[in-house]
Design an enzyme around this catalytic site. Structure first.
Site, PDB file in Angstrom:
ATOM      1  N   ARG A 148       0.857  -1.105  -0.023  1.00  0.00           N
ATOM      2  CA  ARG A 148       0.015   0.509  -0.138  1.00  0.00           C
ATOM      3  C   ARG A 148       0.911   1.539   0.248  1.00  0.00           C
ATOM      4  NH1 ARG A 148       2.623   1.674   3.311  1.00  0.00           N
ATOM      5  NH2 ARG A 148       1.181   3.340   3.272  1.00  0.00           N
ATOM      6  N   GLY A 149       0.040   2.248  -0.213  1.00  0.00           N
ATOM      7  CA  GLY A 149       1.035   3.379  -0.232  1.00  0.00           C
ATOM      8  C   GLY A 149       1.198   3.729  -1.839  1.00  0.00           C
ATOM      9  N   ALA A 150       1.073   5.098  -2.534  1.00  0.00           N
ATOM     10  CA  ALA A 150       1.071   5.958  -3.553  1.00  0.00           C
ATOM     11  C   ALA A 150       1.789   5.133  -4.402  1.00  0.00           C
ATOM     12  CB  ALA A 150       0.384   6.889  -3.859  1.00  0.00           C
TER      13      ALA A 150
ATOM     14  N   ARG B 163      -7.755   0.020  -6.418  1.00  0.00           N
ATOM     15  CA  ARG B 163      -8.050   0.987  -5.910  1.00  0.00           C
ATOM     16  C   ARG B 163      -8.274   2.344  -6.375  1.00  0.00           C
ATOM     17  NH1 ARG B 163      -3.763   0.939  -0.786  1.00  0.00           N
ATOM     18  NH2 ARG B 163      -6.084   2.032   0.337  1.00  0.00           N
TER      19      ARG B 163
ATOM     20  N   GLN C  75      -1.709   2.974   9.321  1.00  0.00           N
ATOM     21  CA  GLN C  75      -0.543   2.592   9.085  1.00  0.00           C
ATOM     22  C   GLN C  75       1.066   3.781  10.122  1.00  0.00           C
ATOM     23  OE1 GLN C  75      -3.796   3.228   7.593  1.00  0.00           O
ATOM     24  NE2 GLN C  75      -2.988   2.852   5.465  1.00  0.00           N
TER      25      GLN C  75
ATOM     26  N   ASP D 216      -1.930  10.419  -2.175  1.00  0.00           N
ATOM     27  CA  ASP D 216      -2.062  10.096  -3.199  1.00  0.00           C
ATOM     28  C   ASP D 216      -2.602  10.659  -4.671  1.00  0.00           C
ATOM     29  OD1 ASP D 216      -2.440   8.917  -0.350  1.00  0.00           O
ATOM     30  OD2 ASP D 216      -2.472   7.158  -0.843  1.00  0.00           O
TER      31      ASP D 216
ATOM     32  N   ASN E 134      -5.259  13.089   0.801  1.00  0.00           N
ATOM     33  CA  ASN E 134      -4.345  12.063   1.308  1.00  0.00           C
ATOM     34  C   ASN E 134      -4.554  11.216   2.486  1.00  0.00           C
ATOM     35  OD1 ASN E 134      -1.152  10.686   2.542  1.00  0.00           O
ATOM     36  ND2 ASN E 134      -1.625  12.393   4.025  1.00  0.00           N
ATOM     37  N   LYS E 135      -4.214  10.545   3.885  1.00  0.00           N
ATOM     38  CA  LYS E 135      -4.764   9.403   3.954  1.00  0.00           C
ATOM     39  C   LYS E 135      -5.961  10.416   5.123  1.00  0.00           C
ATOM     40  CE  LYS E 135      -5.083   5.794   4.405  1.00  0.00           C
ATOM     41  NZ  LYS E 135      -5.872   5.227   3.407  1.00  0.00           N
TER      42      LYS E 135
HETATM   43  O1  MRU Z   1      -4.365   3.324   2.338  1.00  0.00           O
HETATM   44  P1  MRU Z   1      -2.876   3.751   2.103  1.00  0.00           P
HETATM   45  O2  MRU Z   1      -2.354   3.069   3.012  1.00  0.00           O
HETATM   46  O3  MRU Z   1      -2.470   2.907   0.555  1.00  0.00           O
HETATM   47  O4  MRU Z   1      -2.816   4.914   1.741  1.00  0.00           O
HETATM   48  C1  MRU Z   1      -1.813   5.465   1.458  1.00  0.00           C
HETATM   49  C2  MRU Z   1      -0.526   6.197   2.521  1.00  0.00           C
HETATM   50  O5  MRU Z   1       0.006   5.717   3.307  1.00  0.00           O
HETATM   51  C3  MRU Z   1      -0.745   7.515   2.190  1.00  0.00           C
HETATM   52  O6  MRU Z   1      -2.037   8.339   1.760  1.00  0.00           O
HETATM   53  C4  MRU Z   1       0.363   8.182   1.932  1.00  0.00           C
HETATM   54  O7  MRU Z   1       0.520   9.191   3.396  1.00  0.00           O
HETATM   55  C5  MRU Z   1       0.878   9.046   0.840  1.00  0.00           C
HETATM   56  S1  MRU Z   1       1.223   7.735  -0.018  1.00  0.00           S
HETATM   57  C6  MRU Z   1       2.852   6.526   0.380  1.00  0.00           C
END
Ligand code: MRU
Length: 371
Positions: free
Chosen positions: A53-55, A93, A206, A247, A257-258
Site C-alpha cells: 500500500r502507499g501510492a 484502488r 499505518q 496519493d 492523503n490519508k
Molecule cells: O491506504 P494506503 O495505506 O495505501 O494510503 C496511502 C498512504 O499511505 C498515504 O495516504 C500516504 O500518506 C501517501 S502515499 C505513500
C-alpha cells in the site's frame, strides 16, 4: 532501507524465476513476511487487500503486474489480454493516481511491441524504468526537503526539530526512502537532531504499525500519538513542521492523503506551523483542478473500523478484536482532500513550489499543454 542490518526494498524481481517478491505489509510490525506474486491476479489481490500500500509502491507493483501479464500472453489476440490485465489492476484502488499512471504508461509502451517476446521485453523495461524513477524521485525529494529541516534546526540552535507526520509516506509506501520520510532520513544521516510525532492513523494504523516500525529500524527518535493529539501539541509549541505524503494532487495543488490529513492542516494553519506535502510528480493528476470535487475517495470495508488488529502478548499471536457494539454501523472513507490554501509547499523531485497552478507549472512547464 534497513531491516535489522540488511537493506531491503518493498518490491523486487526474482533473479531466476518469473516471480515478484514483496514485503507483505499486513504483518508489520510484529512479523516480517515476504510474499511471492506469480501472476497479474496475485498482484491485483496484493494491491486491493493492501499487502502493498502507499501510492508509489502500488504504482510500481502494478507496473510489474503488467510484466507478469505479458509473460502469460497467448501468441494471438494479445491486446485483449493486456487490456483485461490493465482493467483488473486499475480497478483495485481508486484514489492513488500512480496506479493508473503506471498501468497506462505500460499500455502506451506495449503498443510498440508487435510480438509476444517484444511485449515481454518492453513490459519489463518499462517496469524497471518506473521503479528507478521512483527511487530517484524519492532521493531528490529527500535532499530538497532536508534543506527545510536544516533551516528550522539552525533557527532552534540545533535543538531537536519536531516533525509531525500522518499515515505512512515512508519507504514502505514507495520502492525505497519514501517521500515524507526521505528528508527526515537524510537530515538525520547528516547529523540533524530530530524527533517525529507519528499519528497512529486509524483505522488501519499505518502510522502506528508501519511508520513507527520503519523509523525505529533506522534509529530515528519518534513517538506514536493518537490521531487527535496533533492539535494539542501544536498549541503548545511541540511541533515545528508537518510533512505528509499524497496519493493524488491536482494541478492546482489540492492534496488527497490519508483520512485525517485535512484536520492536521487546519490545526497547523491555526497555529502558524508549516505544512508540507512531499510527492513525486507521478502523484500529480494533471487532468483535474478541484480536489474536493474531482478526486475519487476510496471507501473501504467497515470491518476495518469495527475491528482492530494487534499482538496478544499472552500467546504472542496476532489477533483481531471487535471494538464497537456488535450491531453498530461504521463508515470507512480512506482519504480526504486538503485544499491548496492550507499547504505551505510541495516538495517534489524538481524542488519545492507553492501549492498552486503557477507553482506546479513553474517546476513542470512541459505539462502545461495537458491543462
Ligand atoms: O491506504 P494506503 O495505506 O495505501 O494510503 C496511502 C498512504 O499511505 C498515504 O495516504 C500516504 O500518506 C501517501 S502515499 C505513500
Amino acid at each position: 532501507m534497513l531491516v535489522g542490518k540488511k537493506h531491503f526494498r518493498t518490491i523486487w524481481r526474482d533473479k531466476d524465476r518469473p516471480v515478484l517478491h514483496i514485503i507483505d505489509q499486513r504483518h508489520l510490525p510484529h512479523n516480517f513476511v515476504i510474499e511471492e506474486l506469480h501472476s497479474v491476479a496475485d498482484v491485483a489481490t496484493a494491491i486491493k487487500d493492501m499487502h502493498v500500500r502507499g501510492a508509489g509502491v502500488i504504482g510500481v507493483t502494478a507496473a510489474y503486474g503488467m510484466y507478469l501479464a505479458a509473460l502469460a500472453l497467448p501468441e494471438k489476440d494479445m491486446d485483449d489480454d493486456l487490456f483485461s490485465a490493465a482493467d483488473l489492476l486499475k480497478a483495485t484502488r481508486p484514489t492513488a493516481v500512480n496506479l493508473a499512471w503506471a498501468v497506462d504508461r505500460q499500455l502506451e509502451a506495449l503498443r510498440k511491441g508487435k510480438s509476444r517476446e517484444k511485449k515481454i521485453e518492453i513490459a519489463l523495461q518499462t517496469a524497471e524504468e518506473i521503479i528507478n524513477e521512483d527511487l530517484d524521485c524519492c532521493r531528490k525529494i529527500g535532499s530538497h526537503g532536508m534543506a527545510i529541516i536544516d533551516e528550522i534546526s539552525r533557527k532552534k540552535n540545533g535543538a531537536p526539530v519536531n516533525i509531525l507526520t500522518h499515515c505512512n509516506a515512508g519507504w514502505l509506501g514507495f520502492a525505497d526512502y519514501g517521500t515524507a520520510t526521505a528528508p527526515i532520513y537524510l537530515a538525520a544521516e547528516n547529523g540533524a537532531a530530530l524527533h517525529v510525532w507519528v499519528d497512529e492513523t486509524r483505522p488501519r494504523n499505518q502510522g502506528a504499525s508501519l511508520t513507527a516500525w520503519e523509523l525505529g529500524e533506522q534509529g530515528i527518535s519518534h513517538t506514536v500519538i493518537p490521531d487527535n493529539t496533533g492539535g494539542h501539541l501544536m498549541q503548545h509549541g511541540m511541533v515545528d513542521m508537518v510533512i505528509v505524503g499524497t496519493d493524488r494532487t491536482t494541478r492546482r495543488g489540492d492534496v488527497a492523503n490519508k483520512i485525517g490529513t485535512y484536520l492536521k492542516a487546519l490545526a497547523a494553519r491555526d497555529n502558524n506551523i508549516p505544512f508540507y506535502v512531499a510527492l513525486p510528480s507521478s502523484s500529480i493528476d494533471w487532468n483535474i483542478g478541484d480536489g474536493v470535487g474531482e478526486i475519487p475517495i476510496e471507501e473501504r470495508d467497515a470491518r476495518e473500523v469495527r475491528y482492530i488488529i494487534g499482538l496478544d502478548e499472552s500467546d504472542q499471536k496476532v489477533k483481531e478484536v471487535l471494538i464497537t457494539p456488535k450491531d453498530s454501523k461504521a463508515a470507512n472513507y480512506g482519504f480526504d482532500v486538503t485544499p491548496a490554501r492550507l499547504v505551505t509547499g510541495l516538495i517534489t523531485e524538481r524542488g519545492i513550489c507553492e501549492a498552486s497552478e503557477e507553482g506546479i507549472f513553474s517546476l513542470f512547464p512541459e505539462k502545461h499543454d495537458q491543462k
